[in-house]
Structures are given as structure tokens and as C-alpha cells.
Design a protein around this motif. Structure first.
Motif, PDB file in Angstrom:
ATOM      1  N   ALA A  61     -34.737 -12.582   8.291  1.00 25.68           N
ATOM      2  CA  ALA A  61     -34.772 -11.566   7.232  1.00 25.68           C
ATOM      3  C   ALA A  61     -35.752 -11.964   6.128  1.00 25.68           C
ATOM      4  CB  ALA A  61     -33.383 -11.366   6.648  1.00 25.68           C
ATOM      5  N   LEU A  62     -36.499 -10.974   5.637  1.00 28.50           N
ATOM      6  CA  LEU A  62     -37.453 -11.174   4.556  1.00 28.50           C
ATOM      7  C   LEU A  62     -37.124 -10.218   3.421  1.00 28.50           C
ATOM      8  CD1 LEU A  62     -40.708 -11.137   6.697  1.00 28.50           C
ATOM      9  CD2 LEU A  62     -39.560 -13.148   5.798  1.00 28.50           C
ATOM     10  N   SER A  63     -37.385 -10.650   2.192  1.00 31.84           N
ATOM     11  CA  SER A  63     -37.239  -9.774   1.037  1.00 31.84           C
ATOM     12  C   SER A  63     -38.160 -10.296  -0.046  1.00 31.84           C
ATOM     13  CB  SER A  63     -35.791  -9.746   0.551  1.00 31.84           C
ATOM     14  OG  SER A  63     -35.393 -11.040   0.146  1.00 31.84           O
ATOM     15  N   GLY A  64     -38.356  -9.474  -1.073  1.00 33.70           N
ATOM     16  CA  GLY A  64     -39.191  -9.919  -2.174  1.00 33.70           C
ATOM     17  C   GLY A  64     -39.729  -8.783  -2.999  1.00 33.70           C
ATOM     18  N   GLY A  81     -37.274  -6.706   5.026  1.00 33.00           N
ATOM     19  CA  GLY A  81     -37.819  -6.605   6.363  1.00 33.00           C
ATOM     20  C   GLY A  81     -37.279  -7.637   7.304  1.00 33.00           C
ATOM     21  N   GLN A  82     -37.954  -7.724   8.432  1.00 40.96           N
ATOM     22  CA  GLN A  82     -37.481  -8.551   9.533  1.00 40.96           C
ATOM     23  C   GLN A  82     -38.668  -9.091  10.319  1.00 40.96           C
ATOM     24  OE1 GLN A  82     -34.141  -8.568   9.605  1.00 40.96           O
ATOM     25  NE2 GLN A  82     -33.808  -9.815  11.392  1.00 40.96           N
ATOM     26  N   LEU A  83     -38.512 -10.314  10.815  1.00 46.77           N
ATOM     27  CA  LEU A  83     -39.456 -10.862  11.783  1.00 46.77           C
ATOM     28  C   LEU A  83     -38.959 -10.464  13.165  1.00 46.77           C
ATOM     29  CD1 LEU A  83     -39.932 -14.466  10.368  1.00 46.77           C
ATOM     30  CD2 LEU A  83     -41.470 -12.514  10.116  1.00 46.77           C
ATOM     31  N   PHE A  84     -39.881 -10.240  14.086  1.00 44.21           N
ATOM     32  CA  PHE A  84     -39.469  -9.900  15.438  1.00 44.21           C
ATOM     33  C   PHE A  84     -40.536 -10.356  16.423  1.00 44.21           C
ATOM     34  CE2 PHE A  84     -41.919  -6.317  13.979  1.00 44.21           C
ATOM     35  CZ  PHE A  84     -42.595  -5.852  15.087  1.00 44.21           C
ATOM     36  N   PHE A  90     -44.312 -11.247  14.466  1.00 48.51           N
ATOM     37  CA  PHE A  90     -44.579  -9.913  13.960  1.00 48.51           C
ATOM     38  C   PHE A  90     -43.635  -9.645  12.804  1.00 48.51           C
ATOM     39  CE2 PHE A  90     -46.050  -9.844  18.309  1.00 48.51           C
ATOM     40  CZ  PHE A  90     -47.321  -9.299  18.156  1.00 48.51           C
ATOM     41  N   ILE A  91     -44.052  -8.748  11.912  1.00 51.58           N
ATOM     42  CA  ILE A  91     -43.287  -8.471  10.712  1.00 51.58           C
ATOM     43  C   ILE A  91     -43.163  -6.957  10.544  1.00 51.58           C
ATOM     44  CG2 ILE A  91     -45.359  -8.562   9.254  1.00 51.58           C
ATOM     45  CD1 ILE A  91     -43.695  -9.885   7.105  1.00 51.58           C
ATOM     46  N   ALA A  92     -42.002  -6.500  10.124  1.00 53.61           N
ATOM     47  CA  ALA A  92     -41.775  -5.094   9.798  1.00 53.61           C
ATOM     48  C   ALA A  92     -41.081  -5.054   8.445  1.00 53.61           C
ATOM     49  CB  ALA A  92     -40.914  -4.418  10.854  1.00 53.61           C
ATOM     50  N   THR A 104     -42.742   3.291   1.827  1.00 52.73           N
ATOM     51  CA  THR A 104     -43.676   3.098   2.926  1.00 52.73           C
ATOM     52  C   THR A 104     -43.134   2.068   3.907  1.00 52.73           C
ATOM     53  OG1 THR A 104     -45.968   2.561   3.482  1.00 52.73           O
ATOM     54  CG2 THR A 104     -44.992   1.302   1.720  1.00 52.73           C
ATOM     55  N   LYS A 105     -43.688   2.087   5.092  1.00 48.38           N
ATOM     56  CA  LYS A 105     -43.380   1.076   6.109  1.00 48.38           C
ATOM     57  C   LYS A 105     -44.629   0.262   6.355  1.00 48.38           C
ATOM     58  CE  LYS A 105     -39.858   3.861   8.264  1.00 48.38           C
ATOM     59  NZ  LYS A 105     -39.565   4.843   9.286  1.00 48.38           N
ATOM     60  N   LEU A 106     -44.430  -0.996   6.687  1.00 52.19           N
ATOM     61  CA  LEU A 106     -45.533  -1.912   6.934  1.00 52.19           C
ATOM     62  C   LEU A 106     -45.221  -2.722   8.184  1.00 52.19           C
ATOM     63  CD1 LEU A 106     -47.396  -3.945   4.365  1.00 52.19           C
ATOM     64  CD2 LEU A 106     -46.316  -5.207   6.188  1.00 52.19           C
ATOM     65  N   TRP A 107     -46.198  -2.838   9.082  1.00 52.96           N
ATOM     66  CA  TRP A 107     -46.058  -3.655  10.290  1.00 52.96           C
ATOM     67  C   TRP A 107     -47.237  -4.602  10.332  1.00 52.96           C
ATOM     68  CZ3 TRP A 107     -45.928   1.629  10.147  1.00 52.96           C
ATOM     69  CH2 TRP A 107     -44.707   2.231  10.435  1.00 52.96           C
TER      70      TRP A 107
END
Length: 154
Positions: A61-64, A81-84, A90-92, A104-107
Motif C-alpha cells: 500500500a502507498l499513500s502520500g 494506491g497499490q503496488l502490483f 507496477f504502481i496504481a 485522477t488515476k495514475l498507472w
């Protein structure tokens, strides 16, 4: 046309960041820290700016928070977001404004040293001032030896 360019940018980024890498050698370093980068709109390539992020990673899990320069949309944003992927390379992320409204979404693809991210974004919330904008980002992690605005990071 824009969707095709976005897909091409993401594919090229993945190939560049993963070239000549044995997946078993991929690092599993933490993404926590300060990140700096740039963004460019694919709708209007002359519309671009800077990006500052503070990332916290807990497991996958990512946040910031992030601050984007030269934008009419909420420049200060929060993200989760999340790493996968098989090697968590990869990051979403989902970006929110200060009212926790999704913007917005970011990949993106993370390089093997885990100190750079190449990403695409898509403003898909119709209440956002930037609704419909898509673009790319190149983001680098600030290292201990990095020099920013004349101040050496320690």
C-alpha cells in the motif's frame, strides 16, 4: 489517438525500465521518501509542469501528498494506491483533492533500482477542472546526495 499514445508511452516505459533485468534480481526497496518529477499533457504538449511527492509505503500500500506546478486543478493532492505485478514493479494510484473527491488515476512502471517511476495519468472525474486530460509523468526519488534548490538533502 490520445489513448493509443498513452498506451505506447506506458509500454515503452516498461521496456526501458526492465531491459536486461533478470526478474529475480529486481530490488524490493521501499518507495517511502521524497520524489520529484515532471508531467506533460498529451492533449496539449506545451501544457506541462513540475511534481513533488511525499510517499509512504506500508507493504504493497502507498499513500502520500503531491504538489503539481503549473496546473489549474487542485495543485495539492492526496493519493492512495497499490503496488502490483509479479515483482511489485507496477504502481496504481488514485489522486484526491482536499475534500477526498477522486480526481485522477495514475498507472506506472517502477525501474529496477526503485528510484524512478514512468507513469501515465487520466483525469476521469467530470467534476475536476482538468476532466479529460491525460498525460505522462517521469518521477525520481530524492537521494541523500541530491541537491535541490541549492540545499543538499541529508
Amino acid at each position: 489517438m490520445i489513448v493509443i499514445r498513452t498506451v505506447i508511452v506506458l509500454i515503452v516505459s516498461v521496456l526501458l525500465f526492465s531491459a536486461n533485468v533478470n526478474p529475480a534480481q529486481a530490488e524490493t526497496g521501499d518507495l517511502t521518501g521524497e520524489w520529484l518529477g515532471t508531467w506533460t499533457s498529451l492533449n496539449a504538449p506545451k501544457y506541462n509542469g513540475t511534481l513533488e511527492m511525499t510517499v509512504t509505503q506500508e507493504g504493497l500500500a502507498l499513500s502520500g501528498t503531491s504538489i503539481l506546478g503549473n496546473t489549474k486543478c487542485s495543485p495539492e493532492r492526496f493519493f492512495k494506491g497499490q503496488l502490483f505485478g509479479k515483482y511489485d514493479n507496477f504502481i496504481a494510484l488514485q489522486l484526491y483533492d482536499d475534500t477526498q473527491t477522486p480526481l485522477t488515476k495514475l498507472w506506472g512502471a517502477i525501474n529496477r533500482s526503485r528510484n524512478a517511476i514512468s507513469a501515465v495519468y487520466n483525469f476521469d472525474t467530470n467534476t475536476s477542472e482538468c476532466y479529460g486530460d491525460v498525460g505522462t509523468m517521469i518521477i525520481s526519488k530524492v537521494q541523500d546526495y541530491s541537491q535541490i534548490q541549492g540545499v543538499i538533502k541529508k
